[in-house]
Design an enzyme around this catalytic site. Structure first.
Site, mmCIF file in Angstrom:
data_model
loop_
_atom_site.group_PDB
_atom_site.id
_atom_site.type_symbol
_atom_site.label_atom_id
_atom_site.label_comp_id
_atom_site.label_asym_id
_atom_site.label_seq_id
_atom_site.Cartn_x
_atom_site.Cartn_y
_atom_site.Cartn_z
ATOM 1 N N ASP A 178 34.690 47.967 56.563
ATOM 2 C CA ASP A 178 35.596 47.095 56.123
ATOM 3 C C ASP A 178 36.477 46.411 57.177
ATOM 4 O O ASP A 178 37.154 47.288 57.842
ATOM 5 C CB ASP A 178 36.510 47.663 54.952
ATOM 6 N N TYR B 19 41.491 51.246 51.478
ATOM 7 C CA TYR B 19 42.283 50.313 50.779
ATOM 8 C C TYR B 19 42.335 50.468 49.272
ATOM 9 O O TYR B 19 41.497 51.012 48.643
ATOM 10 C CB TYR B 19 41.548 48.930 50.629
ATOM 11 N N ARG C 244 26.116 28.112 41.902
ATOM 12 C CA ARG C 244 26.262 29.450 41.768
ATOM 13 C C ARG C 244 25.442 30.062 42.873
ATOM 14 O O ARG C 244 25.565 31.134 43.553
ATOM 15 C CB ARG C 244 25.914 30.166 40.304
ATOM 16 N N LYS D 131 42.956 37.594 53.756
ATOM 17 C CA LYS D 131 44.113 38.243 54.984
ATOM 18 C C LYS D 131 43.984 37.510 56.162
ATOM 19 O O LYS D 131 44.368 36.115 56.157
ATOM 20 C CB LYS D 131 43.693 39.669 55.017
HETATM 21 C C1 LIG Z 1 42.870 43.113 50.448
HETATM 22 C C2 LIG Z 1 41.827 43.995 51.060
HETATM 23 C C3 LIG Z 1 40.603 44.113 50.419
HETATM 24 C C4 LIG Z 1 40.573 43.428 48.824
HETATM 25 O O1 LIG Z 1 40.479 42.131 49.076
HETATM 26 P P1 LIG Z 1 40.775 40.888 47.976
HETATM 27 O O2 LIG Z 1 40.449 39.589 48.492
HETATM 28 O O3 LIG Z 1 42.225 41.300 47.778
HETATM 29 O O4 LIG Z 1 40.076 41.260 46.770
HETATM 30 C C5 LIG Z 1 39.677 45.029 50.639
HETATM 31 N N1 LIG Z 1 39.954 45.743 51.856
HETATM 32 C C6 LIG Z 1 41.023 45.494 52.568
HETATM 33 C C7 LIG Z 1 41.143 46.432 54.058
HETATM 34 C C8 LIG Z 1 42.014 44.937 52.390
HETATM 35 O O5 LIG Z 1 43.274 44.475 52.872
#
Ligand SMILES: *Cc1c(COP(=O)(O)O)cnc(C)c1O
Length: 384
Positions: A172, A100, A48, A197
């Site tokens: 982000d 998001y 962890r 992604k």
């Molecule tokens: C998918 C996404 C998230 C969240 O990520 P997860 O891996 O699904 O928890 C946050 N910000 C953006 C822009 C995203 O496309």
């Protein structure tokens, strides 16, 4: 020697294994590490706190953002929750309203219960951002390009505002990826990624990361993560690390395909509008050119035939899968109104241009001819 992006993706944090010489970082599938004597160990105690496979990924991701420190999380949302644990009850956060869906949910449903307040603002308007800041504001939170309308937010402009107010600027960077955009170099102080992604890139693993240059912020994030536990397992870290090695080649193909698809769709009679930052007449084109090294792999379209046309095209594509998510090697089609943005109130969606006739495409790296033909055959099923 300063290594280039492609080389860092393959080598940063990924020296041959010290114990065995394994060329590729092994999956250290272990919860604990044996100590020679009490407190005498090789830097790892319990997974962890840290794990060597995860460490390799963290060093690599930090390197790709030309940054000092990376912390890998169990998901993008866990990374976002980790960053939000930097604020206290009574603090105020200014957030770009084009956000998001999961982030919006965390900021409206979870964190207000802990006494954090949020002010949503159109971040394409820097004056609006500046005037939303109050004495108790601790953080400015933006995305660029935004999801799904691909609006561009001026990161350096926001950084100037944040610096003057002495607050954190969080970006982000999931849509752009470190291959196309490095927010810390533009003045941001914290980067979050959903590595699920483009960074993972193969739609086979969920993950997130936070990247910073400030050591104190890093130590707080690390301690908070250890105290709350949202860590990725070694296999997930390994899959993400395997994916990120090809980020540069994938991104080049994603955007080459995306631009070609955007141009093709613009000529189709059933389509009212194509949103792609590469177009000269895209409202964010100049900002994109200033802060990105390319225009990315996402294309959003507005259909003339309303909701029924949007539903039809989603039903009829064969190469494009109708699915949540984006940034994988395979092309995906999605309906933001009910899918990625289903959790937003209708008036919020409409204010941002996310109407019932909007369809989002994550352009994969399949052959461009097949992607074009697939969309052509699906569009042919709509009334002209
Ligand atoms: C998918 C996404 C998230 C969240 O990520 P997860 O891996 O699904 O928890 C946050 N910000 C953006 C822009 C995203 O496309």
């Amino acid at each position: 020697m300063t290594l280039k992006f492609e080389t860092r993706a393959i080598h940063a944090g990924q020296e041959p294994d010290r114990a065995t010489g394994a060329t590729i970082v092994p999956v250290y599938q272990t919860s604990t590490f044996t100590q020679q004597a009490i407190g005498e160990h090789l830097g790892y105690e319990y997974s962890r706190c840290s794990n060597p496979t995860r460490t390799a990924l963290e060093i690599c991701l930090a390197s790709l953002e030309s940054a000092q420190f990376g912390v890998a999380y169990a998901s993008g949302m866990a990374a976002i929750a980790g960053v939000m644990q930097l604020v206290d009850a009574g603090d105020h956060v200014v957030v770009a309203d084009d956000l998001y869906g999961g982030t919006y949910r965390q900021f409206t449903k979870i964190l207000p219960r802990y006494g954090v307040t949020f002010h949503f603002v159109d971040a394409t308007n820097l004056d609006a951002v500046a005037s939303a800041i109050r004495p108790e504001t601790k953080m400015l939170w933006i995305e660029s390009p935004t999801n799904p309308m691909l609006r561009l937010v001026d990161i350096a402009g926001c950084a100037k505002i944040a610096k003057q107010a002495k607050i954190q600027l969080v970006v982000d960077n999931t849509f752009a990826t470190p291959y196309l955009q490095n927010p810390l170099e533009l003045g941001a102080t914290i980067i979050v990624h959903s590595t699920t992604k483009y960074i993972g890139g193969h739609s086979d693993v969920i993950g997130g990361a936070v990247i910073v240059n400030d050591e104190e912020t890093y130590r707080t994030l690390r301690a908070t993560q250890n105290a709350t536990g949202a860590v990725p397992g070694p296999w997930d870290a390994w899959l993400t690390l395997r994916g990120v090695k090809t980020l540069a080649v994938r991104m080049r193909q994603h955007q080459e395909n995306a631009f070609a698809i955007a141009r093709f769709l613009r000529e189709q009679s059933q389509i009212a509008n194509v949103y792609y930052p590469g177009f000269l007449d895209h409202p964010g084109h100049e900002i994109a050119k200033k802060q990105m090294r390319g225009f990315g792999g996402m294309v959003t379209i507005e259909l003339k035939g309303g909701e029924s046309a949007a539903r039809e095209i989603c039903k009829h594509t064969q190469v494009f899968s109708l699915a949540e998510s984006l940034g994988g090697i395979e092309s995906l089609i999605g309906y933001p109104w009910l899918m990625s943005h289903g959790g937003f109130p209708a008036d919020e969606k409409l204010k941002k241009g996310i109407a019932r006739n909007i369809v989002r495409l994550s352009i994969g790296i399949e052959h461009i001819d097949d992607l074009r033909s697939d969309l052509a055959q699906a569009l042919a099923k709509l009334p002209k």
